[in-house]
Write a protein that holds these residues in place. Structure first.
Motif, mmCIF file in Angstrom:
data_model
loop_
_atom_site.group_PDB
_atom_site.id
_atom_site.type_symbol
_atom_site.label_atom_id
_atom_site.label_comp_id
_atom_site.label_asym_id
_atom_site.label_seq_id
_atom_site.Cartn_x
_atom_site.Cartn_y
_atom_site.Cartn_z
ATOM 1 N N GLY A 88 0.833 -1.186 0.000
ATOM 2 C CA GLY A 88 0.000 0.000 0.000
ATOM 3 C C GLY A 88 0.872 1.240 0.000
ATOM 4 O O GLY A 88 1.905 1.299 0.675
ATOM 5 N N LEU A 128 -7.904 6.410 -0.437
ATOM 6 C CA LEU A 128 -7.748 4.971 -0.232
ATOM 7 C C LEU A 128 -7.988 4.213 -1.532
ATOM 8 O O LEU A 128 -7.227 3.301 -1.884
ATOM 9 C CB LEU A 128 -8.721 4.500 0.846
ATOM 10 N N THR A 133 -2.776 3.712 1.299
ATOM 11 C CA THR A 133 -3.324 3.120 2.515
ATOM 12 C C THR A 133 -2.856 3.838 3.774
ATOM 13 O O THR A 133 -3.385 3.580 4.862
ATOM 14 C CB THR A 133 -2.947 1.634 2.606
ATOM 15 N N THR A 134 -1.875 4.728 3.640
ATOM 16 C CA THR A 134 -1.372 5.506 4.763
ATOM 17 C C THR A 134 -1.066 6.912 4.276
ATOM 18 O O THR A 134 -0.537 7.089 3.179
ATOM 19 C CB THR A 134 -0.093 4.892 5.362
ATOM 20 N N PRO A 160 -7.578 6.009 4.498
ATOM 21 C CA PRO A 160 -6.221 5.543 4.768
ATOM 22 C C PRO A 160 -5.882 5.666 6.248
ATOM 23 O O PRO A 160 -6.568 6.378 7.009
ATOM 24 C CB PRO A 160 -5.362 6.497 3.939
ATOM 25 N N ARG A 161 -4.862 5.003 6.659
ATOM 26 C CA ARG A 161 -4.297 5.179 8.007
ATOM 27 C C ARG A 161 -3.745 6.603 8.065
ATOM 28 O O ARG A 161 -2.962 7.005 7.198
ATOM 29 C CB ARG A 161 -3.202 4.140 8.204
ATOM 30 N N ASP A 407 -1.180 -4.381 3.975
ATOM 31 C CA ASP A 407 -1.511 -3.293 3.057
ATOM 32 C C ASP A 407 -0.965 -3.695 1.695
ATOM 33 O O ASP A 407 0.255 -3.680 1.477
ATOM 34 C CB ASP A 407 -0.862 -1.980 3.497
ATOM 35 N N ILE A 409 -1.685 -3.475 -2.666
ATOM 36 C CA ILE A 409 -2.421 -2.985 -3.828
ATOM 37 C C ILE A 409 -1.942 -3.747 -5.054
ATOM 38 O O ILE A 409 -0.904 -4.418 -5.020
ATOM 39 C CB ILE A 409 -2.251 -1.466 -4.031
ATOM 40 N N VAL A 428 -7.208 -2.890 -3.729
ATOM 41 C CA VAL A 428 -6.676 -2.226 -2.542
ATOM 42 C C VAL A 428 -7.059 -3.019 -1.308
ATOM 43 O O VAL A 428 -8.236 -3.284 -1.063
ATOM 44 C CB VAL A 428 -7.225 -0.785 -2.392
ATOM 45 N N LYS A 430 -6.208 -2.844 2.887
ATOM 46 C CA LYS A 430 -5.591 -2.137 3.994
ATOM 47 C C LYS A 430 -5.849 -2.917 5.278
ATOM 48 O O LYS A 430 -6.991 -3.187 5.630
ATOM 49 C CB LYS A 430 -6.162 -0.720 4.127
ATOM 50 N N TYR A 435 -10.914 -3.252 -0.304
ATOM 51 C CA TYR A 435 -11.774 -2.179 -0.782
ATOM 52 C C TYR A 435 -11.782 -2.256 -2.306
ATOM 53 O O TYR A 435 -10.712 -2.306 -2.923
ATOM 54 C CB TYR A 435 -11.250 -0.816 -0.334
#
Length: 439
Positions: A88, A128, A133-134, A160-161, A407, A409, A428, A430, A435
């Motif tokens: 991610g 996201l 993801t972050t 995202p985180r 995480d 992708i 994606v 996470k 997602y």
């Protein structure tokens, strides 16, 4: 773009793990699943691997096996037979609680904090879905990014985180002063509680207030900027003593410090003051680059923001005249500076200044970084391993490796051959939750 195997697995995967908190509180916390990838980018080693199987247990990666492996006890297999998997992505510079538009300068008089907070949930989901993801959220005006972070962590909204700096810290009338351009009876005199400081003592108060408020990092503004309503983009706006005080206080509380800085003198002061990263760095000179290498300071270039702002400056009515003038100056320079910093050996982490341009288009930055002379593998590492190091979260983020968050992708094809493919993420995950984007 639609990944054909994805449609068949998304519904069941979401049913198992949707809204799972990262604390592994979901009912599927110990379930084992697998992802089969045609290729996998090992960001730790900087290598493209062949067919690989990622074994996931709950929210974390258990192991990575070569080939399409059968894993005993796995409850589900996600098959991505024509895709390249990679960690991610991490955007080290976003603003999820706003998005620039021609009404931005008047919106702060018409919209409530709740309006910005609600819109932020849309921007978070777009980010996201784009494979990020972050993120590190570098400044808001109401602390609303902390509420967004908490809602995401609780599984209330998808996003995202988030590691957030809350409000930026700067000087009276500087780039951090959100009352720039206000008439006198509305401007008031913001102080340390609002992130506005004018002494080392104020700096300590501001950092401690951020700790009390629940921030994750600190953002300072030691130079002018593009989108505020002042006239300078590059003047120095904080003293070295003020910067050192912020950094000393921040490091006492376990915060990293990001410094928005376009001008060479502001950059120099920020480096000498001990900041962890320089954001933008437009007018960075050779002496600044040398200092950055000596001090181990990161650069977060945000090329897309500079180029997009310059494009918008040519459209009548988008910016006030003084803002348009600044945007025209920065846009043509920022990409070349980033390329020069790379060649000089400055440490670089990926960041975009999302909100200056529309959220969800973050991956365009990869194209601009490659155009600036950075290799595709390097720019992917900038958004994974490098960004995780900047966050001091390299033990949990940045690569597909045992023990780290799941995480993951995927994109069709090989982004090392065409980095623009990262703008078309089709899968994606996470922290073990899948997602799905709209095909």
């Amino acid at each position: 773009m639609r990944l054909l195997p994805l449609a068949a697995v998304v519904a069941s995967t979401l049913a198992i793990s949707a809204h799972a908190a990262e604390a592994d509180k979901s009912t599927a916390a110990t379930e084992v699943r697998t992802i089969h990838c045609a290729h996998l980018i090992d960001t730790d080693a900087g290598k493209l691997l062949g067919e690989s199987t990622i074994v996931i247990e709950g929210a974390r990666i258990k192991e990575v096996r070569p080939g399409k492996a059968d894993v005993a006890g796995a409850k589900q297999a996600i098959d991505l037979p024509t895709s390249t998997c990679l960690p991610g992505l991490i955007d080290s510079h976003v603003h999820l609680t706003m998005e620039f538009s021609p009404t931005t300068y008047s919106d702060k008089f018409r919209l409530n904090a709740a309006d910005f907070a609600i819109r932020s949930t849309v921007y978070a989901k777009r980010t996201l879905d784009a494979g990020f993801t972050t993120v590190r959220n570098l400044a808001d005006n109401n602390g609303d990014s902390m509420s967004l972070r908490n809602a995401v962590n609780a599984g209330i909204v998808p996003g995202p985180r988030i590691f957030t700096a809350g409000t930026a810290i700067g000087s009276t009338g500087g780039h951090a002063d959100f009352t720039d351009g206000f008439r006198k009876d509305l401007a008031g005199d913001p102080g340390p509680k609002d992130g506005i400081i004018n002494s080392p003592e104020d700096a300590w108060k501001a950092v401690r207030q951020h700790y009390k408020d629940g921030a994750d990092a600190i953002k300072i503004m030691p130079s002018g900027g593009v989108l505020d309503e002042s006239t300078s983009v590059d003047n120095a706006q904080m003293t070295i003593e003020e910067i050192k005080a912020v950094v000393t206080a921040a490091h006492d509380y376990g915060f990293t410090v990001a410094a928005h800085a376009h001008g060479a003198e502001g950059i120099r002061r920020a480096i000498l003051g001990g900041v962890d990263s320089i954001e933008h760095g437009t007018y960075m000179d050779d002496a600044d680059m040398k200092l950055m290498k000596e001090h181990g300071t990161w650069l977060v270039p945000t090329i897309i923001a500079g180029k997009y702002a310059a494009e918008q400056a040519e459209k009548p009515g988008v910016f006030p005249p003084q803002v348009a003038a600044k945007a025209r100056l920065v846009g043509p320079i920022i990409q070349a500076t980033a390329g020069k910093a790379y060649k000089a050996g400055v440490k670089i982490a990926f960041g975009t200044d999302a909100a200056v341009y529309p959220h969800g288009r973050n991956a365009k930055e990869f194209v601009y970084m490659v155009e600036a002379g950075m290799p595709p593998m390097f720019v992917i590492q900038a958004a994974t391993t490098h960004a995780a190091q900047l966050l001091k979260k390299e033990k949990e983020l940045g690569s597909i490796a045992p023990g780290k968050f799941a995480d993951v992708i995927a994109v069709e094809g090989n982004p090392l051959d065409d980095v623009a493919l990262l703008q078309k993420v089709g899968f994606v995950m996470k922290a073990g939750t899948v997602y799905a984007k709209t095909p």
